[in-house]
Design a protein around this motif. Sequence first.
Motif, PDB file in Angstrom:
ATOM      1  N   LEU A   1       9.199   0.418  -8.092  1.00  0.00           N
ATOM      2  CA  LEU A   1      10.123  -1.071  -8.703  1.00  0.00           C
ATOM      3  C   LEU A   1      10.163  -1.442  -7.057  1.00  0.00           C
ATOM      4  N   ILE A   2      10.827  -1.302  -6.263  1.00  0.00           N
ATOM      5  CA  ILE A   2      11.951  -1.803  -5.130  1.00  0.00           C
ATOM      6  C   ILE A   2      10.676  -1.939  -3.994  1.00  0.00           C
ATOM      7  N   SER A   3       9.532  -1.472  -4.111  1.00  0.00           N
ATOM      8  CA  SER A   3       8.862  -1.635  -3.144  1.00  0.00           C
ATOM      9  C   SER A   3       7.900  -2.746  -4.082  1.00  0.00           C
ATOM     10  N   LEU A   4       7.660  -2.755  -5.494  1.00  0.00           N
ATOM     11  CA  LEU A   4       6.868  -4.258  -6.312  1.00  0.00           C
ATOM     12  C   LEU A   4       7.966  -5.121  -5.413  1.00  0.00           C
TER      13      LEU A   4
ATOM     14  N   VAL B   1       0.863  -1.033  -0.321  1.00  0.00           N
ATOM     15  CA  VAL B   1       0.373   0.014   0.234  1.00  0.00           C
ATOM     16  C   VAL B   1       1.144   1.391   0.271  1.00  0.00           C
ATOM     17  N   ALA B   2       2.364   1.060  -0.101  1.00  0.00           N
ATOM     18  CA  ALA B   2       2.889   2.039   0.362  1.00  0.00           C
ATOM     19  C   ALA B   2       3.020   3.195  -1.011  1.00  0.00           C
ATOM     20  N   PRO B   3       2.924   2.675  -2.026  1.00  0.00           N
ATOM     21  CA  PRO B   3       2.757   3.799  -3.523  1.00  0.00           C
ATOM     22  C   PRO B   3       1.302   4.580  -3.173  1.00  0.00           C
ATOM     23  N   PHE B   4       1.120   3.895  -2.800  1.00  0.00           N
ATOM     24  CA  PHE B   4      -0.693   4.235  -2.833  1.00  0.00           C
ATOM     25  C   PHE B   4      -0.668   6.362  -1.710  1.00  0.00           C
ATOM     26  N   TYR B   5       0.966   6.290  -1.116  1.00  0.00           N
ATOM     27  CA  TYR B   5       0.700   6.995  -0.235  1.00  0.00           C
ATOM     28  C   TYR B   5       2.429   7.903   0.126  1.00  0.00           C
ATOM     29  N   PRO B   6       2.804   8.039  -0.973  1.00  0.00           N
ATOM     30  CA  PRO B   6       3.749   8.723  -1.440  1.00  0.00           C
ATOM     31  C   PRO B   6       4.218   9.928   0.403  1.00  0.00           C
ATOM     32  N   GLY B   7       5.485  10.356   0.642  1.00  0.00           N
ATOM     33  CA  GLY B   7       5.079  10.760   1.509  1.00  0.00           C
ATOM     34  C   GLY B   7       4.105  11.044   3.082  1.00  0.00           C
ATOM     35  N   CYS B   8       3.967   9.494   3.216  1.00  0.00           N
ATOM     36  CA  CYS B   8       3.319   9.854   4.596  1.00  0.00           C
ATOM     37  C   CYS B   8       2.867   7.991   4.657  1.00  0.00           C
TER      38      CYS B   8
END
Length: 444
Positions: free
Chosen positions: A297-300, A130-137
């Motif tokens: 791509l790293i988060s994925l 879910v991190a890519p959907f909340y950039p910066g927070c």
Amino acid sequence: MGADSLKTSKIKRMETLRLKREVGLISAVSLIAGTMIGSGIFMSPEWVLYYMGSPAGSLIIWAACGLLVMFAALSYAELGTIIKESGGEYIYLLRNFGSFPAFLCAYTSVIMVRPASVAGVSLSFAEYAVAPFYPGCSPPQVLVKCTAATCILLLTIINCLNVKLATSVMNVFTAAKLLVLLVIATGGIVLLINGQTQSFQNAFQNTTAGIGPVGVAFYQGLWSYDGWNNLNYVTEELKKPEVTLPRAVMIAIPLVTSLYLLVNVSYFAAMTPAELLSSGAVAVSWGNKVLGSWAWLISLAVAISTFGSANGTFFSGGRMCYIAAREGHMPDILSMAHVQCFTPSPALIFTSAMSLLMIIPGNFSSIVPIFMPIIMLIASVYLVLAPIIDQPQIEFFYVILFILSGVIVYFPLVHFKCYPRFLPWVTLHLQLLLEVAPAAKNVN
């Protein structure tokens, strides 16, 4: 066909019901490597460096962890070729030391350790998914936990339906994560060729030599190697276990160790030790520096890696529960297998339920030479005592209390078999609901 003949036919089918041998060499290697490569290699390098103080010291720890795990795995492989039963350390304790220590092992593993491991890896998967959907927070914890729960439920369905489906998922995800590690390792080689070697100048400077910090550094490194013993939990499902088990170990662990060393070298090539210590997420920082706009791509990759690791942990953890129940250390219903899918579905469902409970309050913060098990024993004692002496915490006391609580459960329920009278009735109805039956050992 008469009623008696039909009954006899059913009894014979019940007597011969057993889990199938469907795990070959490739799937065996995938189970070991795929479970070992989780989120650890993307996060632990920062902490190994923190406790060791230097790049060279860190690399030595990573190599030593791989060597130690290799000794342990070869010792386990010897046990697995002698005692050809599933269940890992539980069955080895039972056959060599008796019922009580084996029960304590099963009690802590089935109730706490394995579900906590599945929950922890699933939460790690959810964080990165879910991190890519909340950039910066930071993403909402409710969303993270719901995603982790979805992961566990999906793994439950996959593993209950078919062993081949579960191993195929394992093979695909293992191939994907090996590819990711190769990309990171290749990036590091390119950086070194281009002259980015500043981290390796005076590489031993500030190296820590204290017993406590080195022990904690080992813990951080060994976390990334966790899963090396998973194949011994499914010995009865291996094709030619006397051959497959040692071969899989000798392929998977050197492969993972080599990749871990190359990935750490890549991290140090891209970042200075100070940058690595302040990164928070080493792999993400590496991606930002090396991949630029493709850093997502790293988060994925970490999400893929942790999902595959959760699948391997769940696959083997359910077998521990199944074998313990078969030996009379857990309720009978957990020792049964589905009559059509040939999977230990009750044990898998129980492991899933315990893992879901863990999510609610939780968050992610051939003959072997005798010297190998001796070294493993000495190292294990050291790794248990060093952190307790160096950094005593109340949590260690809680763990000891939980293990000792197994004594209270063992004697009335297992030794004296004083269980509630309604339990057989519950077992019968669950057996009908889940379409499961008692399964025989598969040790021939």
